[in-house]
Design a protein around this motif. Structure first.
Motif, short mmCIF file in Angstrom:
data_model
loop_
_atom_site.label_atom_id
_atom_site.label_comp_id
_atom_site.label_asym_id
_atom_site.label_seq_id
_atom_site.Cartn_x
_atom_site.Cartn_y
_atom_site.Cartn_z
N ASN A 1 -1.83 2.35 -3.13
CA ASN A 1 -2.78 3.46 -2.98
C ASN A 1 -2.41 4.38 -1.80
OD1 ASN A 1 -4.95 4.50 -4.45
ND2 ASN A 1 -6.39 3.93 -2.85
N ILE A 2 -1.12 4.54 -1.58
CA ILE A 2 -0.63 5.38 -0.49
C ILE A 2 -0.39 6.80 -0.99
CG2 ILE A 2 1.27 5.71 1.16
CD1 ILE A 2 1.44 2.58 1.20
N ILE A 3 0.10 6.91 -2.22
CA ILE A 3 0.24 8.22 -2.84
C ILE A 3 -0.41 8.18 -4.22
CG2 ILE A 3 2.40 8.78 -1.64
CD1 ILE A 3 3.84 8.36 -4.38
N SER A 4 -0.78 9.37 -4.71
CA SER A 4 -1.16 9.49 -6.11
C SER A 4 0.01 10.18 -6.80
CB SER A 4 -2.44 10.30 -6.27
OG SER A 4 -2.24 11.63 -5.87
N ALA A 5 0.18 9.88 -8.06
CA ALA A 5 1.30 10.46 -8.80
C ALA A 5 0.82 10.98 -10.15
CB ALA A 5 2.40 9.42 -8.97
N GLU A 6 -0.28 11.69 -10.12
CA GLU A 6 -0.84 12.22 -11.35
C GLU A 6 -0.08 13.46 -11.81
OE1 GLU A 6 -5.02 12.82 -10.89
OE2 GLU A 6 -5.30 10.82 -10.04
N HIS A 7 0.20 13.51 -13.10
CA HIS A 7 0.87 14.67 -13.70
C HIS A 7 2.19 14.98 -13.01
CE1 HIS A 7 -2.93 15.14 -15.74
NE2 HIS A 7 -3.53 15.24 -14.58
N SER A 8 2.91 13.95 -12.59
CA SER A 8 4.21 14.08 -11.90
C SER A 8 4.11 14.87 -10.61
CB SER A 8 5.25 14.71 -12.83
OG SER A 8 5.53 13.84 -13.89
N GLU A 9 2.92 14.92 -10.02
CA GLU A 9 2.73 15.57 -8.72
C GLU A 9 2.30 14.51 -7.71
OE1 GLU A 9 -0.32 18.81 -6.86
OE2 GLU A 9 0.58 19.31 -8.79
N PHE A 10 2.99 14.46 -6.58
CA PHE A 10 2.72 13.45 -5.57
C PHE A 10 1.84 14.02 -4.46
CE2 PHE A 10 7.24 11.87 -6.58
CZ PHE A 10 6.79 11.11 -7.65
N LYS A 11 0.85 13.23 -4.07
CA LYS A 11 -0.01 13.58 -2.93
C LYS A 11 -0.23 12.32 -2.11
CE LYS A 11 -2.45 17.27 -5.21
NZ LYS A 11 -3.70 17.83 -5.66
N ILE A 12 -0.15 12.47 -0.80
CA ILE A 12 -0.43 11.35 0.08
C ILE A 12 -1.94 11.22 0.20
CG2 ILE A 12 -0.25 10.48 2.44
CD1 ILE A 12 2.50 11.78 2.59
N LEU A 13 -2.42 10.00 0.04
CA LEU A 13 -3.84 9.72 0.13
C LEU A 13 -4.20 9.38 1.57
CD1 LEU A 13 -4.11 7.57 -3.09
CD2 LEU A 13 -4.67 9.99 -2.82
N SER A 14 -5.47 9.47 1.89
CA SER A 14 -5.94 9.13 3.23
C SER A 14 -5.60 7.69 3.56
CB SER A 14 -7.46 9.34 3.29
OG SER A 14 -7.98 8.80 4.48
N SER A 15 -5.19 7.44 4.77
CA SER A 15 -4.83 6.08 5.17
C SER A 15 -6.02 5.14 5.11
CB SER A 15 -4.20 6.08 6.56
OG SER A 15 -5.11 6.57 7.51
N ASP A 16 -7.23 5.66 5.01
CA ASP A 16 -8.42 4.83 4.88
C ASP A 16 -8.45 4.06 3.56
OD1 ASP A 16 -9.17 5.97 7.27
OD2 ASP A 16 -10.68 7.30 6.38
N VAL A 17 -7.76 4.55 2.54
CA VAL A 17 -7.79 3.91 1.22
C VAL A 17 -6.51 3.13 0.92
CG1 VAL A 17 -9.40 5.60 0.30
CG2 VAL A 17 -6.95 5.95 -0.02
N TRP A 18 -5.57 3.10 1.84
CA TRP A 18 -4.34 2.36 1.62
C TRP A 18 -4.63 0.87 1.49
CZ3 TRP A 18 -0.43 4.57 5.75
CH2 TRP A 18 -0.20 5.92 5.48
N ILE A 19 -3.92 0.21 0.62
CA ILE A 19 -4.02 -1.24 0.46
C ILE A 19 -3.00 -1.85 1.41
CG2 ILE A 19 -3.77 -3.18 -1.12
CD1 ILE A 19 -4.58 -1.19 -3.38
N THR A 20 -3.48 -2.50 2.44
CA THR A 20 -2.59 -2.98 3.50
C THR A 20 -2.20 -4.45 3.34
OG1 THR A 20 -4.48 -3.49 4.91
CG2 THR A 20 -3.47 -1.32 5.16
N LYS A 21 -2.71 -5.11 2.34
CA LYS A 21 -2.47 -6.53 2.03
C LYS A 21 -3.00 -7.37 3.11
CE LYS A 21 1.23 -6.37 -1.27
NZ LYS A 21 2.55 -6.78 -1.63
#
Length: 89
Positions: free
Chosen positions: A69-89
């Motif tokens: 959940n670090i980037i979204s890759a919808e419609h072949s377009e990449f966006k970095i997501l907020s670090s608040d939603v990253w899955i850090t394990k």
């Protein structure tokens, strides 16, 4: 730059792709300084053209970043997501 990306145990390729997407997004544009620069959408094609490793490594990096959940890759377009939603394990 989101320095936390270096503490997530990601592959070298995933970190490299993150840094590429971040730079192409224009992460250093400071709107508070009246900067009128805009950035174009970061697409899969744009990144592949700049990627200097195997395409399989690129695809694996995309999957790794999306799965965490670090980037979204919808419609072949990449966006970095907020670090608040990253899955850090």
């Amino acid at each position: 730059m989101a320095l936390a990306v270096f503490d997530l145990g990601l592959s070298v390729e995933a970190v490299s792709l993150f840094l590429m997407v971040e730079s192409l997004e224009g992460g250093k544009i400071d709107k508070s300084e009246n900067c009128t620069a805009t950035s174009d959408p970061v697409t899969k094609q744009t990144c592949i053209e700049k990627w200097n490793a195997q395409e399989g490594d690129f695809e694996a990096a995309v999957k790794e970043l999306v799965a965490r959940n670090i980037i979204s890759a919808e419609h072949s377009e990449f966006k970095i997501l907020s670090s608040d939603v990253w899955i850090t394990k």
